[in-house]
Design a protein around this motif. Structure first.
Motif, PDB file in Angstrom:
ATOM      1  N   THR A  44    -121.840 -53.670   0.203  1.00 45.75           N
ATOM      2  CA  THR A  44    -120.407 -53.961   0.229  1.00 45.75           C
ATOM      3  C   THR A  44    -119.697 -53.608  -1.082  1.00 45.75           C
ATOM      4  OG1 THR A  44    -120.908 -56.223  -0.364  1.00 45.75           O
ATOM      5  CG2 THR A  44    -120.593 -55.777   1.974  1.00 45.75           C
ATOM      6  N   GLY A  45    -120.421 -53.001  -2.021  1.00 43.36           N
ATOM      7  CA  GLY A  45    -119.771 -52.625  -3.285  1.00 43.36           C
ATOM      8  C   GLY A  45    -118.771 -51.499  -3.118  1.00 43.36           C
ATOM      9  N   VAL A  85    -122.150 -47.580  -5.773  1.00 44.34           N
ATOM     10  CA  VAL A  85    -122.039 -48.341  -7.021  1.00 44.34           C
ATOM     11  C   VAL A  85    -123.242 -49.257  -7.258  1.00 44.34           C
ATOM     12  CG1 VAL A  85    -120.769 -50.276  -5.990  1.00 44.34           C
ATOM     13  CG2 VAL A  85    -120.359 -49.663  -8.389  1.00 44.34           C
ATOM     14  N   GLU A  86    -123.958 -49.603  -6.177  1.00 46.36           N
ATOM     15  CA  GLU A  86    -125.104 -50.510  -6.334  1.00 46.36           C
ATOM     16  C   GLU A  86    -126.326 -49.819  -6.948  1.00 46.36           C
ATOM     17  OE1 GLU A  86    -123.407 -50.257  -3.407  1.00 46.36           O
ATOM     18  OE2 GLU A  86    -122.882 -52.283  -2.701  1.00 46.36           O
ATOM     19  N   LYS A  97    -120.966 -48.581 -16.636  1.00 48.09           N
ATOM     20  CA  LYS A  97    -120.840 -50.024 -16.393  1.00 48.09           C
ATOM     21  C   LYS A  97    -120.878 -50.802 -17.696  1.00 48.09           C
ATOM     22  CE  LYS A  97    -122.650 -50.132 -11.698  1.00 48.09           C
ATOM     23  NZ  LYS A  97    -123.724 -50.597 -10.789  1.00 48.09           N
ATOM     24  N   LEU A 112    -112.615 -50.673  -9.153  1.00 48.91           N
ATOM     25  CA  LEU A 112    -113.575 -50.159 -10.127  1.00 48.91           C
ATOM     26  C   LEU A 112    -114.740 -49.383  -9.526  1.00 48.91           C
ATOM     27  CD1 LEU A 112    -113.722 -53.155 -12.644  1.00 48.91           C
ATOM     28  CD2 LEU A 112    -112.352 -51.068 -12.793  1.00 48.91           C
ATOM     29  N   SER A 113    -115.239 -49.798  -8.360  1.00 47.25           N
ATOM     30  CA  SER A 113    -116.407 -49.105  -7.797  1.00 47.25           C
ATOM     31  C   SER A 113    -116.099 -47.628  -7.612  1.00 47.25           C
ATOM     32  CB  SER A 113    -116.787 -49.691  -6.433  1.00 47.25           C
ATOM     33  OG  SER A 113    -117.068 -51.048  -6.536  1.00 47.25           O
ATOM     34  N   ILE A 115    -113.738 -45.824  -8.910  1.00 42.31           N
ATOM     35  CA  ILE A 115    -113.441 -45.172 -10.190  1.00 42.31           C
ATOM     36  C   ILE A 115    -114.730 -44.838 -10.938  1.00 42.31           C
ATOM     37  CG2 ILE A 115    -112.541 -45.680 -12.508  1.00 42.31           C
ATOM     38  CD1 ILE A 115    -110.124 -46.998 -11.106  1.00 42.31           C
ATOM     39  N   MET A 116    -115.666 -45.764 -10.930  1.00 42.80           N
ATOM     40  CA  MET A 116    -116.916 -45.516 -11.671  1.00 42.80           C
ATOM     41  C   MET A 116    -117.730 -44.394 -11.032  1.00 42.80           C
ATOM     42  SD  MET A 116    -118.125 -49.232 -13.084  1.00 42.80           S
ATOM     43  CE  MET A 116    -118.373 -50.018 -11.498  1.00 42.80           C
TER      44      MET A 116
ATOM     45  N   LYS B 144    -121.239 -54.549 -10.919  1.00 45.00           N
ATOM     46  CA  LYS B 144    -122.493 -54.268 -10.211  1.00 45.00           C
ATOM     47  C   LYS B 144    -122.245 -53.956  -8.749  1.00 45.00           C
ATOM     48  CE  LYS B 144    -125.811 -56.707 -13.093  1.00 45.00           C
ATOM     49  NZ  LYS B 144    -125.618 -58.079 -13.605  1.00 45.00           N
ATOM     50  N   GLY B 145    -121.092 -54.370  -8.237  1.00 42.63           N
ATOM     51  CA  GLY B 145    -120.811 -54.118  -6.824  1.00 42.63           C
ATOM     52  C   GLY B 145    -121.528 -55.102  -5.926  1.00 42.63           C
TER      53      GLY B 145
END
Ligand code: FES
Ligand code: FES
Lengths: 160, 670
Positions: A44-45, A85-86, A97, A112-113, A115-116, B144-145
């Motif tokens: 779900t990230g 992202v995970e 991160k 953020l996810s 974007i990163m 961390k998501g």
């Protein structure tokens, strides 16, 4: 309440590689990767923001290239490798991160996810990492909290 | 001393602090996190006052029946409300414990002792936690998501729902034409109640696809009446209103020589994540997980809408994306309740689509301000008059005479949502927020006219009326300064005796090298306000380049929030507020066609992009011995005004209607 039901039709079995693991998914072949991740794989990230490729919240890497998972159907993934992202084994992402944490880059953090993930590809592409190149790379990503300047600075640090 | 407001209904130490886990302190607050960093600041306050380690403290999830009822998390009041309550509770605990341990007392007589408003508070000069920047406690999980947001909840047996909204305001459902739809699994169901239509499926893609199909076949009775882009100004000018004098002293002249009107359109909260809620009916009980800013008022309003006892409802707060005011969060919670009722025992998660979010959530009201003034021969303002018109800034749950969740206006036994009201003046008001200038004018008349018709639902958006009121006041000051050949900064200072106001103005002038030579097409402008006239002082200088459009290249900000709990947190909030205001001021405008919102996607409702972000420099003037003030909204008004003033200095065009788009700039060329 109305209650109708018919038989399953266009369901299919897919095998995709996500975060270096091969997983089975049983779903409609047009299901966007976003919902495969969020509803079927419990990853779900990756965020839903618009579903139409206009906000960047759902960005993931496919063979290292950033894409919008909200408008990429599962049938199009094939044997390409998906990173979200995970994923903890991507050293660029990990560096981002930690710089995001030290810059305290983010407020609600919802943007953020995506974007990163974009920034990971941007750093890995060996582009010049000045303010304007980072801002241009992120231009398809929306942040409503106004954390932009900190995000740019964190990415600059992560790449240097 | 008197007890802090929040403690009146929650007067015991145990209402605020939980020592039941040995060595740990649970912090119970009725305020909720939505990205503003409040939980981190509150933890600093408790750890400092109790004298325990920051890491030993954790936040107890806000839930009805467990957390103190602090109504809404709004108005930049969390540090003032919850912060002072927690401080008093902690100081009471420390004095009461003496040399004993908090946890031994818990095991013994317990902590159900009244908080003492006169408990000795730690001396700010002894602070070791408060006043230092501290990393946010919520950011790690976000990076961390890992599961964090309400959208990520995955209880067992979860069903996913989406809503089919009517084509415009005023439409009613005639026929869904369900016979034309194939539901592909036995889970898929359509829930209909009046004109409220929802689809439930095993995943979100299936639910969304079904909504798309239903939208093609459903038949609605559409009334064309409603808002259009062209009718907005006329509506603002002519709608019926309740008029209230907010300030009146000195001589009241009807004809003042200088006059100007300012406006802003409807604005959307436009969170990056769409609102979401989960509900589950378990026997007689309803459990709701929501990102609402006020779990107790929401519980009361849902109970009222369903005509049931509020005790049957249990609400747990879960963080959503940043909300910036009253967005659709409460609506989504009621949606979930209505749908989950049809699936006893099973949790149902409702997420709004982007189109729902931009098209149906409450908006920050469109507003208009008319200003008039007289300036004497020495260049001093002698008379000042301010009249502000617009819809109210609060239709939050339980604040109106009938329920105010969106679906209540669509279900069979519901009713239209009543016109929005305003928070009471002691909380800063709404329409009239910051309408009273902080400047020393000898004759003043300030009038608020809150509209009593509401064609478009409005509610709280960050800073409420302060965005336009400050924009208008500070723009008009620059106009008067220029007509009397005075420097805008000097002009403000000559009318301002408030020392802390003078300090932020002087500081921001220094940061921005105010008055320096700038190239053709570039300009600096200034804006100032004390938020609600009793919150934080903030002054902003914007520097813009105007070619094809307006580009803001720099913002300098000086702010005084009294005692600073977490300097980095304050900077983050002040800068975030400034950038959001920049986005509203330059780009944003809700668009209509016959009562339907057409700006319901990111192309038609553009917001600030990375490439448009200016460099921002913020300086905090620290006042450790004065009360801590909220930072979330203080920079909104001053930033908007600073930009308009900078545009005027760059190209000599005064733009009085927001947003400052090319169209509005062209229309302002005299
Ligand atoms: S959710 Fe994919 S771009 Fe917005
Ligand atoms: S941090 Fe909230 S949207 Fe970017």
């Amino acid at each position: 309440m109305t209650h109708l039901s018919t038989t399953l039709d266009y369901m299919a079995d897919f095998q995709i590689r996500v975060n270096n693991k091969v997983v089975d998914v049983d779903c409609d072949k047009n299901t966007p990767l976003l919902w495969v991740l969020r509803n079927h794989l419990n990853l779900t990230g990756t965020r839903f923001g618009c579903g139409t490729g206009l906000c960047g919240a759902c960005t993931v890497l496919i063979d290292g290239t950033p894409i919008h998972s909200c408008d990429t159907p599962i049938w199009a993934i094939g044997n390409k490798s998906v990173q979200t992202v995970e994923y903890e084994e991507n050293s660029t992402l990990q560096r981002i991160k930690s710089c995001m944490a030290s810059e305290q880059a983010g407020q609600c953090g919802f943007c953020l996810s995506g974007i990163m993930m974009r920034a990971t590809a941007h750093i890995d592409s060996l582009a010049t990492l000045d303010r304007s190149s980072i801002a241009d790379a992120l231009d398809g990503h929306l942040c409503r909290c106004g954390a932009h300047n900190r995000i740019i600075e964190a990415i600059r640090q992560a790449g240097s | 001393m008197v007890l802090p407001d929040s403690m009146v209904a929650a007067p015991l130490v145990s209402d605020w602090l939980d020592f039941s886990q040995p060595g740990m302190v649970g912090i119970k607050t009725g305020k909720v996190e939505f990205g503003q960093g409040i939980l981190t600041a509150l933890t600093q306050i408790v750890a400092e006052e109790l004298g325990v380690g920051f890491e030993k403290c954790f936040l107890v999830t806000a839930s009805t029946g467990i957390s103190p009822n602090e109504s809404f998390t709004a108005g930049s009041l969390s540090v003032q409300d919850s912060g002072s309550a927690l401080r008093v509770a902690s100081a009471t605990a420390r004095a009461h414990a003496g040399t004993n341990s908090y946890w031994d007392i818990e095991k013994g007589v317990g902590w159900a002792i009244p908080a003492n408003p006169d408990a000795i508070l730690k001396n700010p000069s002894d602070y070791s936690l408060v006043g230092l920047s501290r990393n946010r406690i919520d950011l790690d999980a976000k990076l961390k998501g890992i599961t964090h947001f309400i959208q990520d909840l995955r209880p067992d047996d979860l069903l996913y729902a989406r809503i089919l909204r009517p084509p415009n305001r005023g439409s009613t459902l005639v026929d869904l034409s369900l016979e034309k739809i194939t539901l592909s699994t036995e889970i898929e169901k359509v829930v209909v109640d009046g004109s409220f239509v929802a689809v439930v499926a095993k995943d979100e893609y299936s639910a969304q696809s079904l909504v798309t199909k239903l939208a093609q076949v459903a038949i609605w009775n559409q009334t064309p009446a409603g808002m259009n882009n062209a009718s907005l100004m006329n509506f603002l000018d002519s709608a019926l209103a309740e008029s209230k004098v907010l300030q009146e002293f000195g001589e009241n002249k009807t004809e003042l020589p200088h006059q100007a009107s300012y406006s802003r359109p409807y604005l959307s909260h436009a969170s990056i994540g769409t609102v979401t809620a989960v509900a589950q009916w378990i026997g007689e009980m309803i459990h709701i997980w929501t990102q609402s800013q006020g779990i107790y008022p929401l519980r009361a309003d849902i109970a009222r809408a369903l005509s049931i006892d509020p005790q049957r409802i249990f609400i747990t707060h879960v963080e959503g994306a940043g909300c910036y005011g009253h967005n659709g969060a409460d609506d989504a919670a009621f949606d979930a309740v209505l749908i989950a009722k049809h699936f006893p025992g099973r949790p149902v998660l409702v997420t709004w689509s982007r189109e729902d979010e931009l098209g149906w959530a409450p908006y920050g009201p469109a507003m208009k301000v008319h200003l008039a003034a007289q300036v004497d021969d020495s260049g001093e303002i002698t008379h000042w008059s301010h009249r502000v018109r617009g819809n109210g800034h609060s239709s939050r749950p339980s604040t109106l005479a009938s329920p105010s969740m969106l679906a209540y206006s669509h279900i069979e036994n519901g009713s239209a949502i009543l016109p929005a009201g305003d928070p009471p003046q002691p909380r800063g008001g709404g329409t009239g927020r910051n309408a009273i200038p902080l400047y020393d004018f000898k004759n003043s008349l300030i009038v608020e006219e809150r509209l009593s018709e509401m064609p478009i639902r409005t509610s709280a958006l960050r800073a409420l009326g302060a965005h336009l009121n400050v924009f208008a006041i500070e723009s008009f000051l620059d106009e008067l300064a220029s007509r009397t050949n005075q420097d805008p900064l000097e002009f403000r200072l000559r009318h301002l005796s408030d020392p802390r106001g003078r300090d932020v103005l002087t500081k921001v002038a220094e940061l921005s090298s105010w008055g320096k030579e700038l190239p053709e097409g570039t300009g600096q402008g200034i804006g100032f306000a004390r938020y609600k006239n009793k919150g934080a002082w903030c002054a902003v200088v914007a520097q813009v380049d105007v070619e094809e459009d307006v580009k803001v290249s720099h913002l300098w900000i000086a702010v005084d929030v009294g005692l600073v709990i977490n300097p980095d947190g304050v900077r983050n909030q002040i800068e975030g507020g400034a950038l959001q205001s920049l986005s509203w001021t330059l780009k944003e405008q809700v668009q209509f066609n016959d009562g339907a919102v057409t700006s319901n996607n990111w192309e038609d409702y553009p917001i600030l992009r990375f490439s448009e972000v200016p460099l921002v420099q913020t300086e905090i003037i620290s006042r450790p011995t004065t009360p801590a003030l909220g930072a979330g909204e203080a920079s909104i008004g001053p930033t908007a005004a600073a930009i308009a003033n900078a545009v005027n200095r760059a190209i000599n065009v005064r733009v009085r209607n927001m947003p400052l788009t090319v169209t509005n700039i062209m229309a302002s060329v005299e």
